[in-house]
Design a protein around this motif. Structure first.
Motif, mmCIF file in Angstrom:
data_model
loop_
_atom_site.group_PDB
_atom_site.id
_atom_site.type_symbol
_atom_site.label_atom_id
_atom_site.label_comp_id
_atom_site.label_asym_id
_atom_site.label_seq_id
_atom_site.Cartn_x
_atom_site.Cartn_y
_atom_site.Cartn_z
ATOM 1 N N THR A 1 4.921 -26.636 31.315
ATOM 2 C CA THR A 1 5.842 -27.777 31.322
ATOM 3 C C THR A 1 7.232 -27.334 30.903
ATOM 4 O O THR A 1 8.236 -27.693 31.541
ATOM 5 N N GLU A 2 7.291 -26.535 29.843
ATOM 6 C CA GLU A 2 8.580 -26.024 29.373
ATOM 7 C C GLU A 2 9.236 -25.149 30.441
ATOM 8 O O GLU A 2 10.447 -25.213 30.647
ATOM 9 N N ASN A 3 8.433 -24.355 31.129
ATOM 10 C CA ASN A 3 8.949 -23.494 32.193
ATOM 11 C C ASN A 3 9.570 -24.329 33.312
ATOM 12 O O ASN A 3 10.644 -23.991 33.823
ATOM 13 N N GLU A 4 8.913 -25.404 33.689
ATOM 14 C CA GLU A 4 9.454 -26.268 34.744
ATOM 15 C C GLU A 4 10.774 -26.895 34.297
ATOM 16 O O GLU A 4 11.716 -26.992 35.089
ATOM 17 N N GLN A 5 10.840 -27.325 33.038
ATOM 18 C CA GLN A 5 12.082 -27.911 32.527
ATOM 19 C C GLN A 5 13.203 -26.875 32.537
ATOM 20 O O GLN A 5 14.337 -27.171 32.924
ATOM 21 N N LEU A 6 12.875 -25.661 32.109
ATOM 22 C CA LEU A 6 13.892 -24.608 32.078
ATOM 23 C C LEU A 6 14.351 -24.232 33.486
ATOM 24 O O LEU A 6 15.532 -23.947 33.702
ATOM 25 N N LYS A 7 13.435 -24.252 34.438
ATOM 26 C CA LYS A 7 13.818 -23.973 35.820
ATOM 27 C C LYS A 7 14.786 -25.037 36.328
ATOM 28 O O LYS A 7 15.757 -24.728 37.029
ATOM 29 N N ALA A 8 14.520 -26.304 35.983
ATOM 30 C CA ALA A 8 15.403 -27.389 36.409
ATOM 31 C C ALA A 8 16.786 -27.224 35.775
ATOM 32 O O ALA A 8 17.813 -27.389 36.449
ATOM 33 N N GLU A 9 16.815 -26.887 34.498
ATOM 34 C CA GLU A 9 18.090 -26.690 33.815
ATOM 35 C C GLU A 9 18.836 -25.482 34.392
ATOM 36 O O GLU A 9 20.055 -25.527 34.554
ATOM 37 N N LEU A 10 18.110 -24.422 34.698
ATOM 38 C CA LEU A 10 18.727 -23.242 35.303
ATOM 39 C C LEU A 10 19.340 -23.585 36.654
ATOM 40 O O LEU A 10 20.437 -23.139 36.987
ATOM 41 N N SER A 11 18.642 -24.390 37.420
ATOM 42 C CA SER A 11 19.159 -24.805 38.725
ATOM 43 C C SER A 11 20.471 -25.570 38.562
ATOM 44 O O SER A 11 21.431 -25.349 39.320
ATOM 45 N N LYS A 12 20.520 -26.450 37.556
ATOM 46 C CA LYS A 12 21.756 -27.202 37.306
ATOM 47 C C LYS A 12 22.893 -26.255 36.929
ATOM 48 O O LYS A 12 24.022 -26.397 37.408
ATOM 49 N N VAL A 13 22.598 -25.300 36.070
ATOM 50 C CA VAL A 13 23.624 -24.358 35.621
ATOM 51 C C VAL A 13 24.103 -23.502 36.790
ATOM 52 O O VAL A 13 25.305 -23.258 36.944
ATOM 53 N N GLN A 14 23.182 -23.046 37.628
ATOM 54 C CA GLN A 14 23.576 -22.236 38.776
ATOM 55 C C GLN A 14 24.423 -23.044 39.753
ATOM 56 O O GLN A 14 25.391 -22.519 40.327
ATOM 57 N N ASN A 15 24.080 -24.306 39.936
ATOM 58 C CA ASN A 15 24.871 -25.169 40.810
ATOM 59 C C ASN A 15 26.280 -25.330 40.251
ATOM 60 O O ASN A 15 27.267 -25.221 40.982
ATOM 61 N N GLU A 16 26.373 -25.576 38.947
ATOM 62 C CA GLU A 16 27.681 -25.712 38.311
ATOM 63 C C GLU A 16 28.466 -24.403 38.403
ATOM 64 O O GLU A 16 29.682 -24.419 38.635
ATOM 65 N N GLN A 17 27.770 -23.291 38.262
ATOM 66 C CA GLN A 17 28.435 -21.986 38.357
ATOM 67 C C GLN A 17 29.029 -21.784 39.753
ATOM 68 O O GLN A 17 30.151 -21.301 39.892
ATOM 69 N N SER A 18 28.288 -22.162 40.776
ATOM 70 C CA SER A 18 28.820 -21.991 42.140
ATOM 71 C C SER A 18 30.009 -22.911 42.376
ATOM 72 O O SER A 18 30.978 -22.518 43.046
ATOM 73 N N ILE A 19 29.972 -24.118 41.821
ATOM 74 C CA ILE A 19 31.114 -25.033 41.956
ATOM 75 C C ILE A 19 32.338 -24.448 41.262
ATOM 76 O O ILE A 19 33.448 -24.455 41.805
ATOM 77 N N LEU A 20 32.133 -23.939 40.048
ATOM 78 C CA LEU A 20 33.241 -23.346 39.308
ATOM 79 C C LEU A 20 33.799 -22.116 40.008
ATOM 80 O O LEU A 20 35.020 -21.898 40.011
ATOM 81 N N ALA A 21 32.940 -21.324 40.619
ATOM 82 C CA ALA A 21 33.408 -20.145 41.351
ATOM 83 C C ALA A 21 34.265 -20.571 42.543
ATOM 84 O O ALA A 21 35.304 -19.958 42.825
ATOM 85 N N ALA A 22 33.844 -21.628 43.217
ATOM 86 C CA ALA A 22 34.623 -22.126 44.358
ATOM 87 C C ALA A 22 35.975 -22.663 43.888
ATOM 88 O O ALA A 22 37.012 -22.403 44.518
ATOM 89 N N GLN A 23 35.961 -23.399 42.782
ATOM 90 C CA GLN A 23 37.220 -23.919 42.236
ATOM 91 C C GLN A 23 38.135 -22.770 41.806
ATOM 92 O O GLN A 23 39.354 -22.822 42.010
ATOM 93 N N ASN A 24 37.553 -21.759 41.215
ATOM 94 C CA ASN A 24 38.321 -20.591 40.785
ATOM 95 C C ASN A 24 38.971 -19.906 41.986
ATOM 96 O O ASN A 24 40.138 -19.502 41.932
ATOM 97 N N GLU A 25 38.236 -19.795 43.064
ATOM 98 C CA GLU A 25 38.775 -19.176 44.272
ATOM 99 C C GLU A 25 39.926 -20.008 44.840
ATOM 100 O O GLU A 25 40.946 -19.462 45.270
#
Length: 96
Positions: A49-73
């Motif tokens: 259960t904890e692993n699934e929650q962490l995967k969901a949180e990681l997905s959110k962080v990766q999505n935010e990271q890609s948005i920030l990279a695009a904004q940075n560009e």
């Protein structure tokens, strides 16, 4: 002959007692192992259960990271355009 019968009876009683104690300790050991397996299964479910929650949180962080990279560009391009033309480029507001 009576001695043989009494000796055989004593050996049978001792063997029965040893078997009883052995089977009793064996049952206790099985109960302990069953309890350990149950605890390990509970821990496994909790970790899954904890692993699934962490995967969901990681997905959110990766999505935010890609948005920030695009904004940075976009900002880099805007800075380069400003340096080249001397005019402030129009930067679209970041998505929310």
């Amino acid at each position: 002959m009576g001695r043989l019968l009494v000796g055989g009876l004593v050996v049978a009683i001792v063997a029965a007692l040893l078997f009883y104690f052995y089977s009793s300790s064996y049952r206790t050991q099985i109960d302990q192992q069953t309890q350990q397996v149950s605890q390990l299964n509970d821990q496994l479910l909790k970790l899954q259960t904890e692993n699934e929650q962490l995967k969901a949180e990681l997905s959110k962080v990766q999505n935010e990271q890609s948005i920030l990279a695009a904004q940075n560009e976009e900002m880099r391009k805007a800075i380069a355009e400003f340096k080249a033309t001397g005019k402030m480029p129009v930067i679209p507001p970041p998505p929310k």
